[in-house]
Design an enzyme around this catalytic site. Structure first.
Site, PDB file in Angstrom:
ATOM      1  N   HIS A  50      -6.491  -6.309  -0.793  1.00 22.82           N
ATOM      2  CA  HIS A  50      -5.394  -5.386  -0.556  1.00 22.82           C
ATOM      3  C   HIS A  50      -4.195  -6.110   0.059  1.00 22.82           C
ATOM      4  O   HIS A  50      -4.299  -6.699   1.130  1.00 22.82           O
ATOM      5  CB  HIS A  50      -5.895  -4.288   0.384  1.00 22.82           C
ATOM      6  CG  HIS A  50      -5.072  -3.048   0.401  1.00 22.82           C
ATOM      7  ND1 HIS A  50      -4.824  -2.303  -0.722  1.00 22.82           N
ATOM      8  CD2 HIS A  50      -4.458  -2.399   1.420  1.00 22.82           C
ATOM      9  CE1 HIS A  50      -4.097  -1.245  -0.403  1.00 22.82           C
ATOM     10  NE2 HIS A  50      -3.849  -1.287   0.890  1.00 22.82           N
TER      11      HIS A  50
ATOM     12  N   ASP B   9      -9.559  -5.231  -4.637  1.00 28.11           N
ATOM     13  CA  ASP B   9      -9.113  -4.064  -3.875  1.00 28.11           C
ATOM     14  C   ASP B   9      -9.339  -2.770  -4.654  1.00 28.11           C
ATOM     15  O   ASP B   9      -8.820  -2.612  -5.767  1.00 28.11           O
ATOM     16  CB  ASP B   9      -7.622  -4.231  -3.553  1.00 28.11           C
ATOM     17  CG  ASP B   9      -7.016  -3.019  -2.875  1.00 28.11           C
ATOM     18  OD1 ASP B   9      -7.760  -2.267  -2.221  1.00 28.11           O
ATOM     19  OD2 ASP B   9      -5.786  -2.842  -2.998  1.00 28.11           O
TER      20      ASP B   9
ATOM     21  N   SER C  34       0.844  -1.186   0.000  1.00 31.06           N
ATOM     22  CA  SER C  34       0.000   0.000   0.000  1.00 31.06           C
ATOM     23  C   SER C  34       0.885   1.243   0.000  1.00 31.06           C
ATOM     24  O   SER C  34       1.718   1.392  -0.874  1.00 31.06           O
ATOM     25  CB  SER C  34      -0.973  -0.024   1.174  1.00 31.06           C
ATOM     26  OG  SER C  34      -2.102   0.751   0.875  1.00 31.06           O
TER      27      SER C  34
END
Length: 486
Positions: free
Chosen positions: A454, A429, A165
């Protein structure tokens, strides 16, 4: 903020459709909360400001090390910390540890400045937050690598950086900005393109909800619209308070109160989609058994009542799974907590820091400014107003827009110019909409993962995971092995 009549609040929401169709915080991959067995925290003397040579101030940055698998010919793996406390649980588990065991790698994890226990300044007032940026964080990595290479006598061993991320972005950007230090990078679920307004997030939420339940987004939309209608009359507030188990009686007296309530409720569903069927349970995260399937099954059960009543039931199920007693939807309380600049404050675990970074670097504001999504009531201006309310009047739309432009100019957005970077992205995601999902070149590789969430590739394998994950993990390992042989 002055009292606003309810009919004006609804005009504020429904009026959006005339010019586009719009808080949630960026719920990123965060380090696990379960401590690693036998892994001790260590401290590195770091520079406060890497870009002012005359500034000699230093501070202690936390890091962890696992040398269990290291071989003299093996690489060095560096896991990049993000917008939460780094946890040594990742030093003994996760896909990168599996790779390390096979490759004979030394594993290091560096906590991000201003998060966890890594406190560069005495507090987080606005003057001190100027030292919180991705550029300073990348320079932290460079200085850490340079010093540790000498201290641990690592010689010419190749460093591979990992992140998921926001840390995934940092992994890619570290390879781009410091190619003489980072030999390769695995940038999982990395939204490398900064944007002010990100309505596509909720568009992907809708598509993911509809994947196995085509009617699910429509039913949630009906529930959301009913909730809006109920909010017109204050006499419904007691019912809404009870239906959604609010901590305090609902009291809406401003546009921001209105949007904050709607956004807070919607976030429960958004969170389920982003992390659908992942393996965060190994971290100690609660509620991972609640999936898109569970949400949509409830929304399809007519015996539970109207779509609104089913929506309330979904929220109750998620709250129970997460062992939450009630929902606090008071915007002024939120602003008060986020404005506390002390390290002991209610938002010091990452809320105040991360919102500052979104306001000054990334935007990423997940608004309802699109027709192709199931929620209403939290437009772009609501997100930007938070920047203003918490950090000051200068934090306005023009400033955020300029900051986002500067970020893309600095790192390149989706136009990555580098080599030896892998970009895994789960297609369930919503963050994949800002990531690299097709190959750019023979050594800038995208690994799109059907039905995966994710950062799903980073977690330990388990039988219940999407079938694509074992294949992608194997491909990443094979590619890294190939690059290390060059």
């Amino acid at each position: 903020m002055a009292h606003t009549p309810l009919y004006l609040l609804l005009l504020w929401v429904f009026g959006l459709s005339s010019f586009c169709d719009g808080l949630r915080h960026w719920r990123l991959y965060t380090e696990p909360r379960t401590p690693g067995v036998g892994v001790q925290e260590r401290w590195f003397l770091q520079r406060l400001d890497h870009f002012t040579g005359a500034d000699t101030r230093v501070w202690k940055q936390r890091y962890f090390i696992n040398d269990t698998f290291t071989q003299s010919s093996g690489p060095v793996f560096l896991m990049i910390g993000g917008e939460g406390a780094a946890n040594p649980g990742w030093m003994t588990a996760g896909t990168w540890i599996t790779y390390a065991e096979k490759m004979g790698a030394l594993c290091l994890l560096l906590e991000h400045r201003f998060y966890g226990k890594s406190h560069p300044t005495k507090d987080m007032n606005l003057e001190n937050l100027q030292y919180l940026s991705s550029q300073q964080a990348l320079a932290d990595l460079a200085h850490f690598q340079t010093v540790m290479t000498e201290k641990l006598e690592l010689g010419t061993r190749k460093w591979i950086v990992f992140g998921g991320s926001y840390p995934g972005c940092l992994a890619a950007w570290y390879r781009i900005k410091y190619p003489h230090l980072a030999y390769a990078a695995v940038a999982s679920s990395a939204p490398v393109k900064a944007v002010v307004n990100f309505p596509e997030y909720l568009e992907v939420v809708q598509a993911s909800l509809a994947k196995n339940h085509s009617d699910c987004p429509r039913t949630i939309k009906l529930a959301s619209d009913t909730l809006l209608e109920l909010l017109v009359y204050t006499e419904n507030y007691e019912k809404i308070t009870k239906d959604f188990n609010l901590c305090k009686p609902l009291n809406i007296s401003s546009e921001m109160d209105f949007a904050f309530f709607l956004d807070t409720i919607a976030e429960y569903v958004m969170d389920i989609v982003q992390y659908n069927n992942d393996n965060r349970e190994f971290e100690g995260v609660k509620g991972t058994n609640i999936t898109i399937q569970v949400v949509c099954d409830v929304m399809a059960t007519e015996s539970l009542g109207s779509p609104y009543e089913r929506y309330a039931e979904v929220i109750h199920i998620i709250m129970k799974a997460k062992t939450e007693k009630c929902i606090d939807v008071r915007y002024q309380k939120y602003v008060q907590d986020m404005s506390d600049s002390s390290w002991e404050g209610p938002s010091s675990t990452g809320g105040r820091q991360w919102l500052y970074q979104t306001c000054t670097e990334f935007g990423y504001f997940q608004s309802t400014d699109s027709h192709a999504q199931p929620f209403s009531g939290f437009p772009l201006r609501y997100h930007v107003q938070q920047c203003t309310d918490i950090y000051g009047a200068e934090f306005n739309l023009a400033m955020v827009t300029g900051a986002v432009q500067q970020t893309n100019e600095n790192y390149g957005g989706l136009k990555v110019q580098a080599s030896r970077i892998i970009f895994p992205n789960g297609l369930i995601d919503p963050w994949h909409a800002l990531g690299i999902t097709t190959n750019i070149s023979s050594d800038l590789l995208a690994f799109p993962m059907e039905d995966a969430a994710h950062c799903a590739d980073m977690y330990p394998a388990r039988p219940e995971e999407p079938p694509v994950l074992p294949q992608v993990r194997r491909q990443i390992f094979e590619q890294l092995t190939k690059w290390l042989q060059l």
